[in-house]
Design a protein around this motif. Structure first.
Motif, PDB file in Angstrom:
ATOM      1  N   LYS A 101       0.832  -1.209   0.000  1.00 28.25           N
ATOM      2  CA  LYS A 101       0.000   0.000   0.000  1.00 28.25           C
ATOM      3  C   LYS A 101       0.867   1.261   0.000  1.00 28.25           C
ATOM      4  CE  LYS A 101      -4.453  -0.939   1.844  1.00 28.25           C
ATOM      5  NZ  LYS A 101      -5.388  -0.584   2.881  1.00 28.25           N
ATOM      6  N   LEU A 102       1.988   1.220   0.723  1.00 26.54           N
ATOM      7  CA  LEU A 102       2.879   2.379   0.755  1.00 26.54           C
ATOM      8  C   LEU A 102       3.495   2.648  -0.611  1.00 26.54           C
ATOM      9  CD1 LEU A 102       4.833   2.069   4.117  1.00 26.54           C
ATOM     10  CD2 LEU A 102       3.343   3.924   3.413  1.00 26.54           C
ATOM     11  N   LEU A 103       3.875   1.591  -1.314  1.00 28.73           N
ATOM     12  CA  LEU A 103       4.496   1.772  -2.628  1.00 28.73           C
ATOM     13  C   LEU A 103       3.537   2.435  -3.619  1.00 28.73           C
ATOM     14  CD1 LEU A 103       6.443  -1.582  -2.991  1.00 28.73           C
ATOM     15  CD2 LEU A 103       7.381   0.685  -2.570  1.00 28.73           C
ATOM     16  N   VAL A 104       2.269   2.187  -3.455  1.00 28.03           N
ATOM     17  CA  VAL A 104       1.278   2.780  -4.346  1.00 28.03           C
ATOM     18  C   VAL A 104       0.925   4.192  -3.905  1.00 28.03           C
ATOM     19  CG1 VAL A 104      -1.082   2.513  -5.205  1.00 28.03           C
ATOM     20  CG2 VAL A 104       0.345   0.546  -4.904  1.00 28.03           C
ATOM     21  N   GLY A 105       1.163   4.493  -2.640  1.00 35.07           N
ATOM     22  CA  GLY A 105       0.776   5.793  -2.119  1.00 35.07           C
ATOM     23  C   GLY A 105      -0.666   5.820  -1.673  1.00 35.07           C
ATOM     24  N   SER A 106      -1.178   4.686  -1.280  1.00 34.70           N
ATOM     25  CA  SER A 106      -2.570   4.560  -0.866  1.00 34.70           C
ATOM     26  C   SER A 106      -2.773   5.203   0.503  1.00 34.70           C
ATOM     27  CB  SER A 106      -2.936   3.073  -0.817  1.00 34.70           C
ATOM     28  OG  SER A 106      -4.227   2.914  -0.336  1.00 34.70           O
ATOM     29  N   TYR A 107      -3.988   5.710   0.702  1.00 37.11           N
ATOM     30  CA  TYR A 107      -4.358   6.252   2.004  1.00 37.11           C
ATOM     31  C   TYR A 107      -4.862   5.107   2.878  1.00 37.11           C
ATOM     32  CZ  TYR A 107      -4.055  10.690  -0.393  1.00 37.11           C
ATOM     33  OH  TYR A 107      -3.608  11.757  -1.103  1.00 37.11           O
ATOM     34  N   ASN A 108      -4.904   5.334   4.165  1.00 34.11           N
ATOM     35  CA  ASN A 108      -5.376   4.315   5.112  1.00 34.11           C
ATOM     36  C   ASN A 108      -4.621   2.996   4.942  1.00 34.11           C
ATOM     37  OD1 ASN A 108      -7.310   6.125   6.073  1.00 34.11           O
ATOM     38  ND2 ASN A 108      -8.787   5.469   4.521  1.00 34.11           N
ATOM     39  N   ILE A 109      -3.330   3.072   5.087  1.00 35.67           N
ATOM     40  CA  ILE A 109      -2.507   1.873   4.825  1.00 35.67           C
ATOM     41  C   ILE A 109      -2.718   0.771   5.861  1.00 35.67           C
ATOM     42  CG2 ILE A 109      -0.709   3.099   3.574  1.00 35.67           C
ATOM     43  CD1 ILE A 109       0.952   3.077   6.146  1.00 35.67           C
ATOM     44  N   PHE A 110      -3.254   1.096   7.019  1.00 39.85           N
ATOM     45  CA  PHE A 110      -3.433   0.086   8.064  1.00 39.85           C
ATOM     46  C   PHE A 110      -4.816  -0.558   8.036  1.00 39.85           C
ATOM     47  CE2 PHE A 110      -0.239   3.047   9.779  1.00 39.85           C
ATOM     48  CZ  PHE A 110       0.818   2.164   9.861  1.00 39.85           C
ATOM     49  N   ILE A 111      -5.663  -0.157   7.105  1.00 38.17           N
ATOM     50  CA  ILE A 111      -7.026  -0.675   7.047  1.00 38.17           C
ATOM     51  C   ILE A 111      -7.167  -1.575   5.823  1.00 38.17           C
ATOM     52  CG2 ILE A 111      -9.442  -0.046   6.774  1.00 38.17           C
ATOM     53  CD1 ILE A 111      -8.781   2.565   8.261  1.00 38.17           C
ATOM     54  N   PHE A 112      -7.756  -2.744   6.046  1.00 35.28           N
ATOM     55  CA  PHE A 112      -8.014  -3.694   4.957  1.00 35.28           C
ATOM     56  C   PHE A 112      -9.511  -3.941   4.900  1.00 35.28           C
ATOM     57  CE2 PHE A 112      -3.789  -4.749   6.588  1.00 35.28           C
ATOM     58  CZ  PHE A 112      -3.053  -4.416   5.456  1.00 35.28           C
ATOM     59  N   PRO A 113     -10.186  -3.375   3.926  1.00 37.36           N
ATOM     60  CA  PRO A 113     -11.647  -3.488   3.867  1.00 37.36           C
ATOM     61  C   PRO A 113     -12.096  -4.870   3.393  1.00 37.36           C
ATOM     62  CG  PRO A 113     -10.838  -2.306   1.950  1.00 37.36           C
ATOM     63  CD  PRO A 113      -9.649  -2.567   2.837  1.00 37.36           C
ATOM     64  N   ASN A 114     -13.380  -5.146   3.668  1.00 40.82           N
ATOM     65  CA  ASN A 114     -14.079  -6.313   3.130  1.00 40.82           C
ATOM     66  C   ASN A 114     -13.387  -7.645   3.421  1.00 40.82           C
ATOM     67  OD1 ASN A 114     -15.852  -4.427   2.052  1.00 40.82           O
ATOM     68  ND2 ASN A 114     -14.732  -4.322   0.116  1.00 40.82           N
ATOM     69  N   GLY A 115     -13.081  -7.897   4.627  1.00 34.70           N
ATOM     70  CA  GLY A 115     -12.563  -9.219   4.996  1.00 34.70           C
ATOM     71  C   GLY A 115     -11.066  -9.413   4.832  1.00 34.70           C
ATOM     72  N   GLY A 116     -10.335  -8.360   4.573  1.00 30.67           N
ATOM     73  CA  GLY A 116      -8.878  -8.505   4.440  1.00 30.67           C
ATOM     74  C   GLY A 116      -8.233  -9.040   5.702  1.00 30.67           C
ATOM     75  N   TRP A 117      -8.785  -8.652   6.847  1.00 31.39           N
ATOM     76  CA  TRP A 117      -8.240  -9.136   8.133  1.00 31.39           C
ATOM     77  C   TRP A 117      -8.464 -10.632   8.302  1.00 31.39           C
ATOM     78  CZ3 TRP A 117      -4.931  -6.487  10.746  1.00 31.39           C
ATOM     79  CH2 TRP A 117      -4.934  -5.098  10.665  1.00 31.39           C
ATOM     80  N   ARG A 118      -9.606 -11.110   7.854  1.00 31.52           N
ATOM     81  CA  ARG A 118      -9.886 -12.554   7.976  1.00 31.52           C
ATOM     82  C   ARG A 118      -8.879 -13.373   7.176  1.00 31.52           C
ATOM     83  NH1 ARG A 118     -15.708 -11.031   7.671  1.00 31.52           N
ATOM     84  NH2 ARG A 118     -15.380 -11.099   5.437  1.00 31.52           N
ATOM     85  N   ILE A 119      -8.578 -12.920   5.972  1.00 33.76           N
ATOM     86  CA  ILE A 119      -7.600 -13.631   5.144  1.00 33.76           C
ATOM     87  C   ILE A 119      -6.226 -13.569   5.798  1.00 33.76           C
ATOM     88  CG2 ILE A 119      -6.387 -13.588   2.924  1.00 33.76           C
ATOM     89  CD1 ILE A 119      -9.159 -14.761   2.770  1.00 33.76           C
ATOM     90  N   LEU A 120      -5.882 -12.399   6.327  1.00 33.76           N
ATOM     91  CA  LEU A 120      -4.590 -12.238   6.989  1.00 33.76           C
ATOM     92  C   LEU A 120      -4.460 -13.196   8.176  1.00 33.76           C
ATOM     93  CD1 LEU A 120      -2.006 -10.476   7.032  1.00 33.76           C
ATOM     94  CD2 LEU A 120      -3.194  -8.965   8.609  1.00 33.76           C
ATOM     95  N   ILE A 121      -5.495 -13.298   8.975  1.00 37.22           N
ATOM     96  CA  ILE A 121      -5.459 -14.196  10.141  1.00 37.22           C
ATOM     97  C   ILE A 121      -5.480 -15.654   9.697  1.00 37.22           C
ATOM     98  CG2 ILE A 121      -6.782 -14.940  12.155  1.00 37.22           C
ATOM     99  CD1 ILE A 121      -7.406 -11.965  12.626  1.00 37.22           C
ATOM    100  N   LEU A 122      -6.224 -15.986   8.655  1.00 33.38           N
ATOM    101  CA  LEU A 122      -6.248 -17.354   8.139  1.00 33.38           C
ATOM    102  C   LEU A 122      -4.859 -17.774   7.648  1.00 33.38           C
ATOM    103  CD1 LEU A 122      -7.884 -19.883   7.196  1.00 33.38           C
ATOM    104  CD2 LEU A 122      -8.039 -18.720   4.987  1.00 33.38           C
ATOM    105  N   VAL A 123      -4.214 -16.910   6.903  1.00 29.18           N
ATOM    106  CA  VAL A 123      -2.861 -17.209   6.413  1.00 29.18           C
ATOM    107  C   VAL A 123      -1.918 -17.405   7.592  1.00 29.18           C
ATOM    108  CG1 VAL A 123      -0.881 -16.204   5.192  1.00 29.18           C
ATOM    109  CG2 VAL A 123      -3.149 -16.076   4.189  1.00 29.18           C
ATOM    110  N   TRP A 124      -2.017 -16.546   8.563  1.00 22.36           N
ATOM    111  CA  TRP A 124      -1.149 -16.630   9.742  1.00 22.36           C
ATOM    112  C   TRP A 124      -1.363 -17.945  10.489  1.00 22.36           C
ATOM    113  CZ3 TRP A 124      -2.697 -15.236  15.090  1.00 22.36           C
ATOM    114  CH2 TRP A 124      -1.621 -15.224  15.959  1.00 22.36           C
ATOM    115  N   LEU A 125      -2.611 -18.349  10.679  1.00 27.16           N
ATOM    116  CA  LEU A 125      -2.893 -19.599  11.392  1.00 27.16           C
ATOM    117  C   LEU A 125      -2.377 -20.813  10.632  1.00 27.16           C
ATOM    118  CD1 LEU A 125      -6.465 -18.896  12.796  1.00 27.16           C
ATOM    119  CD2 LEU A 125      -4.302 -18.920  14.043  1.00 27.16           C
ATOM    120  N   VAL A 126      -2.517 -20.822   9.323  1.00 31.34           N
ATOM    121  CA  VAL A 126      -1.983 -21.937   8.527  1.00 31.34           C
ATOM    122  C   VAL A 126      -0.466 -21.987   8.664  1.00 31.34           C
ATOM    123  CG1 VAL A 126      -1.672 -22.788   6.162  1.00 31.34           C
ATOM    124  CG2 VAL A 126      -3.914 -22.017   6.919  1.00 31.34           C
ATOM    125  N   GLU A 127       0.172 -20.838   8.612  1.00 31.37           N
ATOM    126  CA  GLU A 127       1.635 -20.794   8.787  1.00 31.37           C
ATOM    127  C   GLU A 127       2.028 -21.331  10.157  1.00 31.37           C
ATOM    128  OE1 GLU A 127       2.155 -16.783   6.086  1.00 31.37           O
ATOM    129  OE2 GLU A 127       2.508 -16.681   8.247  1.00 31.37           O
TER     130      GLU A 127
END
Length: 199
Positions: A101-127
């Motif tokens: 997000k930083l490389l693109v210059g996007s605003y709200n870099i710490f927010i992941f809309p529409n279920g982005g957090w769920r995917i992040l936590i799912l990936v983390w748990l599998v790891e």
């Protein structure tokens, strides 16, 4: 040993590819961030980051086994370090998305809309499951190795004790002891009784 390094490299690279594909495809990021994540550089960065963190975890695990495995009072340090490692895996996934997000210059870099957090936590748990299985496998292998070494030491100890017993029962020793006993029987029967009990 070399095959283990190759297998671990494949495992960590596989984890990197898995995380990359899930985070890039299902985090519902803006199109500009997705374009950056789909680049060859981001793909190589994911794989490299997971290999570095994975091998660091293996080294840390080996060091912990050597330092604290037998010291029961300091086992809390092992738990603390493993919790820190699990948080590092989570932060790695999270920071990779933030960097995109930083490389693109996007605003709200710490927010992941529409279920982005769920995917992040799912990936983390599998790891965590995969790395946990890997570390427990290494721990079991280490325990089996220690048990084999203990069995070999016990076998050597038994062999040494048997040799010492054979030396005591050696005919020359027995002949001298019987001659001493005969002499004691003739001159001092009470000493002969004590000698026989100690023999």
């Amino acid at each position: 040993m070399k095959w283990n390094v190759v297998l671990y490299g494949l495992l960590f690279s596989g984890l990197g590819v898995f995380s990359y594909l899930l985070l890039a495809n299902y985090s519902e990021l803006p199109p500009q961030v997705s374009d950056i994540l789909y680049s060859k550089g981001a793909f190589i960065f994911f794989i490299s980051a997971f290999n570095i963190l994975g091998y660091s975890t293996l080294r840390l695990s080996s060091w912990l086994n050597n330092q604290y495995a037998l010291n029961l009072r300091k086992r809390w340090k092992i738990i603390t370090i493993y919790i820190a490692v699990t948080l590092l895996f989570y932060l790695l996934n999270y920071s990779l998305l933030i960097i995109g997000k930083l490389l693109v210059g996007s605003y709200n870099i710490f927010i992941f809309p529409n279920g982005g957090w769920r995917i992040l936590i799912l990936v983390w748990l599998v790891e965590l499951v995969i790395v946990g299985l890997l570390l427990s496998n290494r721990s079991i292998q280490n325990t089996l190795k220690l048990q084999q070494e203990a069995a070999e030491l016990q076998k050597e100890n038994n062999t040494a004790r048997y040799a010492a017993l054979q030396n005591q029962l050696n005919p020359h020793f027995l002949f001298n002891s019987l001659n001493t006993l005969i002499a004691e029987i003739e001159y001092n029967p009470s000493n002969a009784v004590r000698f026989t009990k100690h023999l």
